[in-house]
Design a protein around this motif. Structure first.
Motif, short mmCIF file in Angstrom:
data_model
loop_
_atom_site.label_atom_id
_atom_site.label_comp_id
_atom_site.label_asym_id
_atom_site.label_seq_id
_atom_site.Cartn_x
_atom_site.Cartn_y
_atom_site.Cartn_z
N THR A 29 3.18 2.26 -15.54
CA THR A 29 4.53 2.81 -15.54
C THR A 29 4.70 3.77 -14.38
OG1 THR A 29 3.82 4.57 -17.04
CG2 THR A 29 4.75 2.57 -18.04
N ALA A 30 5.94 4.05 -14.04
CA ALA A 30 6.22 4.88 -12.86
C ALA A 30 7.05 6.12 -13.17
CB ALA A 30 6.94 4.04 -11.80
N ARG A 297 1.86 -4.80 -6.64
CA ARG A 297 0.90 -5.90 -6.50
C ARG A 297 -0.48 -5.39 -6.09
NH1 ARG A 297 1.28 -9.42 -9.46
NH2 ARG A 297 2.42 -7.79 -10.54
N ALA A 298 -0.51 -4.31 -5.31
CA ALA A 298 -1.79 -3.72 -4.91
C ALA A 298 -2.53 -3.19 -6.13
CB ALA A 298 -1.56 -2.60 -3.89
N VAL A 299 -1.80 -2.63 -7.10
CA VAL A 299 -2.42 -2.17 -8.34
C VAL A 299 -3.03 -3.35 -9.10
CG1 VAL A 299 -1.98 -1.14 -10.60
CG2 VAL A 299 -0.95 -0.15 -8.55
N SER A 370 -6.77 4.86 -6.79
CA SER A 370 -6.01 5.17 -5.57
C SER A 370 -4.75 4.32 -5.48
CB SER A 370 -6.89 4.96 -4.35
OG SER A 370 -6.17 5.17 -3.15
N ALA A 371 -4.86 3.04 -5.85
CA ALA A 371 -3.69 2.14 -5.81
C ALA A 371 -2.62 2.59 -6.80
CB ALA A 371 -4.12 0.71 -6.09
N VAL A 372 -3.04 3.04 -7.98
CA VAL A 372 -2.08 3.54 -8.98
C VAL A 372 -1.36 4.77 -8.45
CG1 VAL A 372 -1.85 4.58 -11.26
CG2 VAL A 372 -3.30 2.58 -10.95
N ARG A 376 2.75 5.02 -7.62
CA ARG A 376 3.66 6.01 -8.20
C ARG A 376 4.29 6.88 -7.11
NH1 ARG A 376 -0.25 7.27 -13.40
NH2 ARG A 376 0.60 5.61 -14.74
N ALA A 377 3.52 7.20 -6.07
CA ALA A 377 4.09 7.95 -4.95
C ALA A 377 5.14 7.13 -4.22
CB ALA A 377 2.98 8.36 -3.98
#
Length: 480
Positions: A29-30, A297-299, A370-372, A376-377
């Motif tokens: 979630t974001a 997608r990176a996550v 790091s991907a998460v 979110r950033a």
């Protein structure tokens, strides 16, 4: 007893398989806001973002954007990443299927045995297959698919960035041309005032100090016009570099575009740009941003990489086999045989690697975290960019009528002071003060029009430029 041993082994394998599939959540979630904290520009007709440039009735802008997108190294690099990720996706998917190779050989030998010297020729089809017990190959395939989707979104993001950059440069050039027109008119007015003042001074009606002030004002106006022309020339050169269009041809196209309408009318097109559809909820808009989708997608890819690293700690099971024919020729006689094999069914069990596989899992988990954080950033930045564009757009619209009213009033005031000065009822100081005020108002209106066009471009960029996420993927903002 042997049956019990086999059953126990299968149970152990099943238990390990269950443990290996525990990977971090591929979707997170974001924490999006429930609504925008800035007014939405829903006045007028709403147009699709993908066709927003064409809706502005400026064919030259569309041509410049297309030329820049064709020449952009960033877009070419994005296309190269698509090709690379596509190849990696094919390779990762192929690891789940058996491989089939053809092999053939021929040899002639003499052995110290009862067999005579002869020629042996054989051909066979050899197959092998790694049974993906713990999901390592499936995780690698999923990660490759995620990176392919991300690369495709990145290509569109590059195109949107180039389009926004060209549009900003183009609108900046048109605003510069307006400022140049104002500066030239102001310089001509100052020169005319200096001429009249010199005639009055020669007749004894003006002091030498007034003549010096008039000449200084004329020189200042000429200097402003020269500096403004240089700024416009620089803008043209930047636009030529972006579009890869030869500068003489670009200047011809720009002049042709300016000939169809005055510089002021050209800027009014920017101020009256068609409204674009911005959804009421941030989640709906952010699903149209390729950079947010790419980060999501990176996550997912990082989650799959964790699964791949975990599966490397468990046994690997492979099955191979072959089928073929052989021929032995000796003394003019041929002996043909058919051959086939099934196996071996081989299992490789990691025992000791000095912690290398555990370290790989920890590294993959760190990349996932790091991907998460990056995702979110990216979402927060996307919300901020849309909010900023909305605020700037609303503020520029609210200031427009005031700026026009102020300009109209200062123009009238300057005309009246200039008329009084020519009749000897106002001093040169009053005239120059009125001139400076009118010039500042002219520049303020043009700058406000430039701000409004920049806000439209920023909103186009912040809203994703017409890109939509693939339908076979979950919406970015609503995933869990």
């Amino acid at each position: 007893m042997k049956l019990l041993q086999r059953a126990g082994a299968l149970a152990a394998v099943a238990t390990l398989s269950a443990c290996a599939t525990q990977t971090p959540a591929p979707h997170v979630t974001a924490d999006l806001p429930q609504q925008w904290q800035a007014p939405l520009p829903h006045q007028g007709n709403q147009t699709e973002l993908a066709n927003w440039w064409r809706a502005q009735s400026d064919t030259l802008l569309v041509q410049l954007i297309e030329a820049a997108q064709t020449a952009s190294p960033d877009i070419a690099a994005a296309a190269s990443r698509i090709a690379q990720s596509r190849a990696e996706r094919v390779a990762a998917g192929a690891a789940l299927a058996p491989t089939l190779d053809a092999a053939s050989s021929i040899s002639r030998a003499n052995q110290q045995s009862t067999l005579p010297m002869g020629t042996v020729s054989q051909a066979a089809l050899q197959a092998s297959w790694e049974i993906d017990l713990f999901g390592a190959n499936r995780a690698a395939r999923n990660a490759a698919q995620d990176r392919y989707d991300s690369a495709r979104a990145g290509w569109h993001d590059a195109r949107v960035s180039v389009a926004a950059e060209v549009a900003n440069q183009y609108y900046g050039l048109r605003a510069c041309e307006q400022l140049l027109t104002v500066a030239q008119q102001d310089a001509a007015s100052r020169a005319d005032t200096a001429r009249l003042t010199e005639l009055s001074a020669q007749a004894g009606f003006q002091s030498p100090a007034s003549l010096a002030l008039a000449r200084a004002s004329a020189a200042d106006g000429s200097s402003r016009a020269i500096a403004q022309r240089a700024a416009c020339d620089v803008d043209v050169k930047v636009l030529a570099a972006l579009t890869a269009i030869a500068e003489p041809e670009l200047r011809r196209q720009l002049a042709a575009g300016s000939a169809s309408s005055s510089a002021t009318a050209s800027a009014s097109v920017v101020a009256a740009a068609p409204s674009m559809a911005i959804a009421a909820l941030p989640a709906s808009t952010l699903s149209q941003r390729p950079d947010v989708f790419s980060a999501e997608r990176a996550v997912s890819a990082a989650s799959a990489d964790v699964g791949t690293a975990q599966a490397a700690r468990y046994p690997r099971l492979t099955l191979s086999g072959s089928v073929g024919v052989a021929n032995f020729r000796a003394g003019g006689d041929n002996t043909k045989t058919d051959t086939w094999t099934i196996g071996p069914l081989a299992m490789t069990l990691p025992i000791f690697d000095s912690g290398r596989r555990s370290a790989n899992v920890e590294a993959a988990q760190a990349r996932y975290d790091s991907a998460v954080s990056s995702y979110r950033a990216t979402v927060r930045q996307a919300v901020s960019e849309v909010e900023q564009a909305l605020v700037n757009l609303d503020a520029s619209a609210a200031r427009s009528s005031d700026a026009q009213s102020a300009l109209q009033g200062y123009r009238i005031n300057f005309g009246a002071v200039e008329q009084r000065y020519q009749n000897g009822l106002a001093s040169l100081f009053e005239l120059e003060d009125a001139r400076r005020t009118r010039l500042a108002a002219e520049q303020s209106v043009i700058s406000l029009q430039r701000e409004r066009s920049a806000a439209w471009v920023a909103l186009y960029r912040a809203a994703g430029g017409g890109w939509t996420a693939p339908t076979n993927r979950p919406a970015t903002a609503s995933t869990h």
